[in-house]
Scaffold this motif. Sequence first.
Motif, PDB file in Angstrom:
ATOM      1  N   THR A  13       2.476   6.338  -6.837  1.00  0.00           N
ATOM      2  CA  THR A  13       1.462   7.226  -7.413  1.00  0.00           C
ATOM      3  C   THR A  13       1.699   8.670  -7.014  1.00  0.00           C
ATOM      4  N   ARG A  14       2.409   8.894  -5.917  1.00  0.00           N
ATOM      5  CA  ARG A  14       2.685  10.270  -5.514  1.00  0.00           C
ATOM      6  C   ARG A  14       3.861  10.870  -6.281  1.00  0.00           C
ATOM      7  N   HIS A  15       4.621  10.004  -6.934  1.00  0.00           N
ATOM      8  CA  HIS A  15       5.771  10.487  -7.691  1.00  0.00           C
ATOM      9  C   HIS A  15       5.299  11.450  -8.774  1.00  0.00           C
ATOM     10  N   PRO A  16       5.951  12.599  -8.916  1.00  0.00           N
ATOM     11  CA  PRO A  16       5.449  13.592  -9.871  1.00  0.00           C
ATOM     12  C   PRO A  16       5.458  13.111 -11.316  1.00  0.00           C
ATOM     13  N   LEU A  17       6.286  12.110 -11.603  1.00  0.00           N
ATOM     14  CA  LEU A  17       6.314  11.628 -12.983  1.00  0.00           C
ATOM     15  C   LEU A  17       5.304  10.508 -13.214  1.00  0.00           C
ATOM     16  N   PHE A  18       4.588  10.122 -12.139  1.00  0.00           N
ATOM     17  CA  PHE A  18       3.698   8.976 -12.280  1.00  0.00           C
ATOM     18  C   PHE A  18       2.629   9.210 -13.345  1.00  0.00           C
ATOM     19  N   TRP A  19       1.936  10.336 -13.246  1.00  0.00           N
ATOM     20  CA  TRP A  19       0.816  10.553 -14.169  1.00  0.00           C
ATOM     21  C   TRP A  19       1.244  10.752 -15.615  1.00  0.00           C
ATOM     22  N   PRO A  20       2.304  11.515 -15.895  1.00  0.00           N
ATOM     23  CA  PRO A  20       2.767  11.588 -17.285  1.00  0.00           C
ATOM     24  C   PRO A  20       3.152  10.202 -17.830  1.00  0.00           C
ATOM     25  N   VAL A  21       3.868   9.423 -17.032  1.00  0.00           N
ATOM     26  CA  VAL A  21       4.268   8.092 -17.489  1.00  0.00           C
ATOM     27  C   VAL A  21       3.034   7.219 -17.698  1.00  0.00           C
ATOM     28  N   MET A  28       0.827  -1.203   0.000  1.00  0.00           N
ATOM     29  CA  MET A  28       0.000   0.000   0.000  1.00  0.00           C
ATOM     30  C   MET A  28       0.865   1.257   0.000  1.00  0.00           C
ATOM     31  N   THR A  29       1.808   1.309   0.968  1.00  0.00           N
ATOM     32  CA  THR A  29       2.640   2.507   1.029  1.00  0.00           C
ATOM     33  C   THR A  29       3.533   2.610  -0.199  1.00  0.00           C
ATOM     34  N   MET A  30       3.978   1.439  -0.666  1.00  0.00           N
ATOM     35  CA  MET A  30       4.819   1.419  -1.860  1.00  0.00           C
ATOM     36  C   MET A  30       4.028   1.977  -3.040  1.00  0.00           C
ATOM     37  N   LEU A  31       2.793   1.460  -3.174  1.00  0.00           N
ATOM     38  CA  LEU A  31       1.925   1.902  -4.258  1.00  0.00           C
ATOM     39  C   LEU A  31       1.711   3.410  -4.160  1.00  0.00           C
TER      40      LEU A  31
END
Lengths: 354, 510
Positions: free
Chosen positions: A8-16, A1-4
């Motif tokens: 998802t909190r990584h700023p590049l997550f959504w662009p990727v 959960m925390t890993m996930l």
Amino acid sequence: MTMLRRITRHPLFWPVFALVVLIVVNTISRPSFLSITVKDGGLYGSLIDILRNSSQLMLVSLGMTLVIATRGIDLSVGAVLAVSGAVSLTIIGSSDTPGDLGTVTVAILTGLLVTLVLGIWNGFLVSVVKIQPIIATLLLMFAGRGIAMLITKGQITTITSDPYRYLASGHLLGLPVAFLIAIVVVVLVSLVVRRTALGMLLEAVGINPEASRLAGVQSRGIIWMVYALSGVLAGLAGILYSSNIMAADANNAGLNIELDAILAVVIGGTSLMGGKFSISGTVVGVLVIQTLTTSITFLGVPPAVTPLFKALVVIVICLVQSQKARDMLFSRRRHRTAAPAAVVAEAETEAVAR
Amino acid sequence: MSNDIVAELRDISISFPGVKALDGVDLVLRAGEIHALMGENGAGKSTLIKALTGVYAIDAGTVTVDGAARRFTGTADAQDAGIATVYQEVNLCENLTVGENVMLGREARGPFGISWRATHARAAEALAGLGLRIDPRSLLASHSLAVQQLVAIARATVLDSRVLVLDEPTSSLDRGEVEQLFAVVRRMRERGVAVLFVSHFLDQIYELCDRITVLRNGRLVGEYPTEDLPRHELIAKMLGREVEHLDEIGERAERAALPAAGVPVLRTENLARKGAVEPFDITILPGEIVGFAGLLGSGRTESARLVYGADRADGGTIRLGDRITKVTSPRTALAHRLAFSSEDRRSEGIIADLTVRENLVLAVQAKRGWWRRVPKAQQDAIVERYMTALGVRPADPDALIRNLSGGNQQKVLLGRWLATEPELLILDEPTRGIDVGAKAEIQTVIADLAADGLAVLFISSELEEVVRLSHRIYVLRDRRIIGEIADGADIDVDRIVALIADDRSGEKAA
């Protein structure tokens, strides 16, 4: 959960994420999208095409990222791109030895030098004369194409020159040369920006110009330099463009590329308000835009609705990236307002940029 | 007191990444009462106010206004619930008229849309109700900050607000303006409005407030009627320290021994800028703390900015050491080992989105130029040295400076300038808007630095502070230096006040 959550909190997550979705959609509609074949020591396939075609936008967006970090914008990149192509091709075209490596080198260097001057001009208007960046670069956005026209005398100059063609169409280590050039430049610029203090001072100037001035930051020189760099990078993109079609087209070279570049920068997580920037984010943003452009042809979207289709996808990507929009859409669990959320995002952007 | 409870915050908790800003705090506001919220910087005052005004959403706890539970998701929610806020920096539209600002969103409507005549008439009524006689058709920007704040309060009356939050409203006001503000606030109290008042000025708290809530480190210390909480007890509760200890800090911050005479670090001759400062001559010796005393607008800041090159002088000379030097920009000033800490911490000091570390090394880095990055080891040394020496909390160099409290931001800025190893440090209001503890710490640091030979130009609107720290004081009024008081038994606040108030001294200088 925390890993996930961390992912998802990584700023590049959504662009990727957006990039992956685009690739998946393409693959589902036509499985050959993922196939890569080897021919004459070079790799070929849709994905490779995307890499190759993204090189121009990559270079332009790199410059745009740094300009935007200083609270500026450079609308002239498309026109500057056209100028460098015109200069280089005119030199090669008027030479007796168009296939000679020396001729090509001179042509390229001259093209870059001219665009450096144009970038310095932009920087002068913004940092010394203090004209608002959008106006200052708008001048060259129009004038630049005029200059390119003058150089080509209104003709579409076409040439044959193997060394020049190699830039856009050649392969090195199996990869398109154009893509390798773009990546090398991106890495070089990233290194300079983060190994020297340029990145930090750029951000300081973008976040708080007055406080930076009082701290002795030479904001004029820094802003000037960034516009000059943006000019050269657009110039290099122009070389790649003209090498691709082996013609100088003053009217259509780099048309609207400034808008794609701004989009790529924003998708990559750099705010148009200036300050914190992320070059890695921009790289992903460029790939997203380029994949989208490719998908449009690949999926057979009718030309008439192409702009609309592109706009819709970009809106969706931007919405998905926006914390606020996601909160509204998906859940109301995270009851934090925009301010602290932005703080988190920025802290992480920085971590990535380092 | 049997006043009705208007707003009630219970068990409020708010966390930021890595920080628990508020931990189970209560705040109860009653009708017709002025309530003070007290605490050191970082105690959670601002956070609590922002919870009440809807800027931050709360993690736990309840907000009740007029008996109904509320959940604010934005400032508009709080406003609808009848909570009006007046900030230190006025949040009105300067380019609109006073009347438009007062009535924004509540314009009187006639058959042809907005009736501006009726709107302005109603605005004038609201202003008159607070004893303000200004033309509602004048531009807001044409009025002083004090009047703008009163206009913001007038707006609150139009909105029929039940709660009025005043966040550091007096920081930038002079004595007369404070009186005017207080008169208006008392009138609001008579109307049955619950007022929440936040200020660092203890005198004002005791003059105005009926009740005091004290916070410390994000927790509630307690709520007390003002008459039951003597001053020294209040300070002890805010600091969580024994009062004797506080006295000790005060002792240590006493003036350093007077320096031996030497070549002045700075000497100006007829330095001036049209419309900002009349020509002035000052000298500062090594190890000397020289104060600028004067009211707001007396030219204190303007003079300091000329010395630093933040504004270009149009006459006169600056002599640094024994050479006449042209200081044309902050950059040249820094190169000549001057440093200037601006009074406006937020817009001229911190780089909000950068880390504490980056903010600390910024000036040193700027001095070296962008190409030669300050080596990691040297950065660490600067960070280590100044974060420890100045007691920056939290002691995390990678925290964004925007997440620090005002006092700690100020310490970081002080560290930024000290890291450039200046010979003359100009401090413009270094202790404004920060709490008693941090203030004493900063004063101590300044005195210690001077004892080590640093020349300091110290500017503060708190005369006591100027008197306590300075070896010599220049008194300013109306953009010129009207007098100089050297160290000695006769250096005291009354003398300065007399000098400022004395009409003839101004004419003599003229």
